[in-house]
Design an enzyme around this catalytic site. Structure first.
Site, PDB file in Angstrom:
ATOM      1  CE  LYS A   9       3.096 -39.156  20.995  1.00  0.00           C
ATOM      2  NZ  LYS A   9       4.257 -39.795  21.615  1.00  0.00           N
ATOM      3  CB  SER A  25       4.408 -18.956  18.287  1.00  0.00           C
ATOM      4  OG  SER A  25       4.627 -18.285  16.847  1.00  0.00           O
ATOM      5  CE1 TYR A  58       1.660 -17.067  19.741  1.00  0.00           C
ATOM      6  CE2 TYR A  58       3.255 -17.109  21.787  1.00  0.00           C
ATOM      7  CZ  TYR A  58       2.726 -16.585  20.598  1.00  0.00           C
ATOM      8  OH  TYR A  58       3.224 -15.475  19.789  1.00  0.00           O
TER       9      TYR A  58
END
Length: 127
Positions: A9, A25, A58
């Site tokens: 993360k 995205s 994404y």
């Protein structure tokens, strides 16, 4: 059997833009992607600390050392510049692989400059 767990993360980064006209995205500074081990076009979950939104999209690499974290396409409606977000990638692991596994945590400052790369086991031991 495989388990889905946190792979990496980028913690508490700051949104720098929201571009509704882009083709979907989240654009992320390429250095941050690399340090987290998150691939271009990899699926990520984004959590917006400012408004509670959670969504999947994404990644698209942004220029290295630019500090860019920008929501694109429909996701641009889920945050505004200045919001703090957490970007998370998940992976599939066997129980054997998980025995000595610890997710990567990329810590940035308010301008999304890299401060450090840690692993969860290190962070939890300091609590």
């Amino acid at each position: 059997m495989q388990r889905t767990v946190l792979l990496a993360k980028i913690h508490n980064c700051t949104l720098t833009g929201a571009n509704i006209n882009y083709v979907g995205s989240i654009s992320i500074d390429e250095v941050l992607l690399d340090k987290a081990g998150i691939l271009p076009y990899e699926q990520v979950q984004v959590v917006n600390n400012a408004n509670g939104e959670r969504f999947i999209t994404y990644t698209i690499p942004a220029p290295p050392n630019s500090g860019i974290i920008e929501l694109n396409g429909a996701a641009a409606r889920l945050g505004i510049p200045g919001d703090r977000v957490i970007i998370m990638a998940y992976g599939q692991f066997t129980p054997e692989e998980l025995k000595n596994y610890s997710p990567t945590v990329v810590i940035v400052d308010e301008k999304n400059r890299l401060l450090e790369v840690r692993h969860y086991n290190d962070l939890l031991s300091k609590l």
